[in-house]
Scaffold this motif. Structure first.
Motif, PDB file in Angstrom:
ATOM      1  N   GLU A   1      -3.181 -19.804  -7.091  1.00 41.25           N
ATOM      2  CA  GLU A   1      -2.084 -18.860  -6.878  1.00 41.25           C
ATOM      3  C   GLU A   1      -2.313 -17.576  -7.666  1.00 41.25           C
ATOM      4  N   ALA A   2      -2.810 -17.713  -8.892  1.00 45.45           N
ATOM      5  CA  ALA A   2      -3.082 -16.528  -9.712  1.00 45.45           C
ATOM      6  C   ALA A   2      -4.167 -15.670  -9.059  1.00 45.45           C
ATOM      7  N   ALA A   3      -5.197 -16.313  -8.549  1.00 43.25           N
ATOM      8  CA  ALA A   3      -6.268 -15.566  -7.879  1.00 43.25           C
ATOM      9  C   ALA A   3      -5.726 -14.860  -6.635  1.00 43.25           C
ATOM     10  N   ASP A   4      -4.865 -15.546  -5.887  1.00 46.81           N
ATOM     11  CA  ASP A   4      -4.259 -14.922  -4.704  1.00 46.81           C
ATOM     12  C   ASP A   4      -3.391 -13.727  -5.096  1.00 46.81           C
ATOM     13  N   ASP A   5      -2.620 -13.884  -6.196  1.00 50.62           N
ATOM     14  CA  ASP A   5      -1.766 -12.785  -6.662  1.00 50.62           C
ATOM     15  C   ASP A   5      -2.603 -11.575  -7.069  1.00 50.62           C
ATOM     16  N   VAL A   6      -3.692 -11.827  -7.783  1.00 47.66           N
ATOM     17  CA  VAL A   6      -4.573 -10.731  -8.214  1.00 47.66           C
ATOM     18  C   VAL A   6      -5.193 -10.047  -6.993  1.00 47.66           C
ATOM     19  N   SER A   7      -5.611 -10.850  -6.029  1.00 46.70           N
ATOM     20  CA  SER A   7      -6.202 -10.286  -4.807  1.00 46.70           C
ATOM     21  C   SER A   7      -5.181  -9.433  -4.056  1.00 46.70           C
ATOM     22  N   ALA A   8      -3.960  -9.939  -3.938  1.00 44.15           N
ATOM     23  CA  ALA A   8      -2.916  -9.182  -3.236  1.00 44.15           C
ATOM     24  C   ALA A   8      -2.592  -7.886  -3.978  1.00 44.15           C
ATOM     25  N   ALA A   9      -2.523  -7.942  -5.304  1.00 42.82           N
ATOM     26  CA  ALA A   9      -2.238  -6.739  -6.094  1.00 42.82           C
ATOM     27  C   ALA A   9      -3.373  -5.725  -5.939  1.00 42.82           C
ATOM     28  N   SER A  10      -4.593  -6.208  -5.924  1.00 39.44           N
ATOM     29  CA  SER A  10      -5.749  -5.312  -5.729  1.00 39.44           C
ATOM     30  C   SER A  10      -5.690  -4.656  -4.354  1.00 39.44           C
ATOM     31  N   ASP A  11      -5.373  -5.446  -3.345  1.00 38.22           N
ATOM     32  CA  ASP A  11      -5.265  -4.893  -1.987  1.00 38.22           C
ATOM     33  C   ASP A  11      -4.200  -3.803  -1.920  1.00 38.22           C
ATOM     34  N   ARG A  12      -3.046  -4.064  -2.564  1.00 38.36           N
ATOM     35  CA  ARG A  12      -1.973  -3.056  -2.555  1.00 38.36           C
ATOM     36  C   ARG A  12      -2.418  -1.788  -3.283  1.00 38.36           C
ATOM     37  N   ALA A  13      -3.118  -1.952  -4.400  1.00 39.94           N
ATOM     38  CA  ALA A  13      -3.583  -0.783  -5.160  1.00 39.94           C
ATOM     39  C   ALA A  13      -4.579   0.031  -4.342  1.00 39.94           C
ATOM     40  N   PHE A  14      -5.516  -0.652  -3.691  1.00 41.06           N
ATOM     41  CA  PHE A  14      -6.496   0.067  -2.867  1.00 41.06           C
ATOM     42  C   PHE A  14      -5.828   0.741  -1.675  1.00 41.06           C
ATOM     43  N   ASP A  15      -4.857   0.061  -1.056  1.00 43.68           N
ATOM     44  CA  ASP A  15      -4.132   0.667   0.061  1.00 43.68           C
ATOM     45  C   ASP A  15      -3.389   1.918  -0.390  1.00 43.68           C
ATOM     46  N   SER A  16      -2.765   1.826  -1.552  1.00 49.71           N
ATOM     47  CA  SER A  16      -2.031   2.973  -2.089  1.00 49.71           C
ATOM     48  C   SER A  16      -2.976   4.141  -2.365  1.00 49.71           C
ATOM     49  N   ALA A  17      -4.124   3.846  -2.951  1.00 48.32           N
ATOM     50  CA  ALA A  17      -5.108   4.900  -3.230  1.00 48.32           C
ATOM     51  C   ALA A  17      -5.619   5.515  -1.928  1.00 48.32           C
ATOM     52  N   GLU A  18      -5.882   4.671  -0.948  1.00 48.46           N
ATOM     53  CA  GLU A  18      -6.360   5.164   0.343  1.00 48.46           C
ATOM     54  C   GLU A  18      -5.318   6.061   1.005  1.00 48.46           C
ATOM     55  N   ASN A  19      -4.042   5.659   0.923  1.00 48.98           N
ATOM     56  CA  ASN A  19      -2.971   6.475   1.505  1.00 48.98           C
ATOM     57  C   ASN A  19      -2.868   7.819   0.791  1.00 48.98           C
ATOM     58  N   GLY A  20      -3.036   7.802  -0.531  1.00 47.13           N
ATOM     59  CA  GLY A  20      -3.002   9.053  -1.293  1.00 47.13           C
ATOM     60  C   GLY A  20      -4.131   9.986  -0.887  1.00 47.13           C
ATOM     61  N   ILE A  21      -5.307   9.427  -0.699  1.00 41.38           N
ATOM     62  CA  ILE A  21      -6.449  10.236  -0.266  1.00 41.38           C
ATOM     63  C   ILE A  21      -6.207  10.788   1.138  1.00 41.38           C
ATOM     64  N   ASP A  22      -5.644   9.954   2.016  1.00 39.53           N
ATOM     65  CA  ASP A  22      -5.331  10.420   3.375  1.00 39.53           C
ATOM     66  C   ASP A  22      -4.335  11.577   3.342  1.00 39.53           C
ATOM     67  N   ARG A  23      -3.302  11.449   2.502  1.00 45.41           N
ATOM     68  CA  ARG A  23      -2.291  12.518   2.414  1.00 45.41           C
ATOM     69  C   ARG A  23      -2.917  13.799   1.859  1.00 45.41           C
ATOM     70  N   ALA A  24      -3.793  13.652   0.875  1.00 52.54           N
ATOM     71  CA  ALA A  24      -4.463  14.835   0.318  1.00 52.54           C
ATOM     72  C   ALA A  24      -5.330  15.499   1.381  1.00 52.54           C
ATOM     73  N   GLY A  25      -6.047  14.686   2.157  1.00 55.98           N
ATOM     74  CA  GLY A  25      -6.872  15.240   3.240  1.00 55.98           C
ATOM     75  C   GLY A  25      -6.030  15.952   4.274  1.00 55.98           C
ATOM     76  N   ASP A  26      -4.887  15.366   4.607  1.00 53.86           N
ATOM     77  CA  ASP A  26      -3.982  16.007   5.568  1.00 53.86           C
ATOM     78  C   ASP A  26      -3.474  17.345   5.017  1.00 53.86           C
ATOM     79  N   ALA A  27      -3.131  17.366   3.740  1.00 49.27           N
ATOM     80  CA  ALA A  27      -2.627  18.606   3.134  1.00 49.27           C
ATOM     81  C   ALA A  27      -3.704  19.681   3.144  1.00 49.27           C
ATOM     82  N   ILE A  28      -4.940  19.296   2.846  1.00 47.90           N
ATOM     83  CA  ILE A  28      -6.041  20.263   2.880  1.00 47.90           C
ATOM     84  C   ILE A  28      -6.250  20.774   4.304  1.00 47.90           C
ATOM     85  N   GLY A  29      -6.201  19.860   5.272  1.00 51.25           N
ATOM     86  CA  GLY A  29      -6.351  20.261   6.674  1.00 51.25           C
ATOM     87  C   GLY A  29      -5.245  21.208   7.107  1.00 51.25           C
ATOM     88  N   ASN A  30      -4.017  20.917   6.692  1.00 56.07           N
ATOM     89  CA  ASN A  30      -2.888  21.789   7.049  1.00 56.07           C
ATOM     90  C   ASN A  30      -3.046  23.171   6.413  1.00 56.07           C
TER      91      ASN A  30
END
Length: 113
Positions: free
Chosen positions: A44-73
């Protein structure tokens, strides 16, 4: 000091040897249950760490996408501003050319008269 530690271990071993088969089985089952619980908790701990890592990477990816969109705009806005400025300059040149032509025509007419 090693001899001091060996004494309690030897006493525990003798105590276990003296236990009945039923007590030994119950002890073994309890140890198995503890091991299974520990294994499940680690899973369960390993699953929790994996899920937290996935959320962190998703959040970072979304931030990069928003920055790219802002630069494009911003680039699009700059392109439109450049186009408007070029259009304004073109109209100014056209007006200047027309006015120069009219003035040359007026001067030519004055010279003829």
């Amino acid at each position: 000091m090693k001899k001091v530690l060996l004494l309690p271990i030897a006493a525990a071993a003798l105590g276990l040897a003296a236990c009945s088969d039923k007590a030994q089985n119950e002890t073994s089952q309890a140890a198995d249950a503890v091991a299974a619980d520990a294994d499940a908790t680690m899973g369960e701990a390993a699953d929790d760490v994996s899920a937290a890592s996935d959320r962190a990477f998703d959040s970072a990816e979304n931030g990069i996408d928003r920055a790219g969109d802002a630069i494009g705009n911003a680039a699009d806005d700059a392109g439109r501003a450049i186009d408007r400025t070029a259009d304004d300059a073109g109209r100014a040149v056209d007006r200047g050319t027309r006015e120069t032509g009219r003035e040359m025509e007026r001067v030519g007419n004055d010279l003829q008269n």
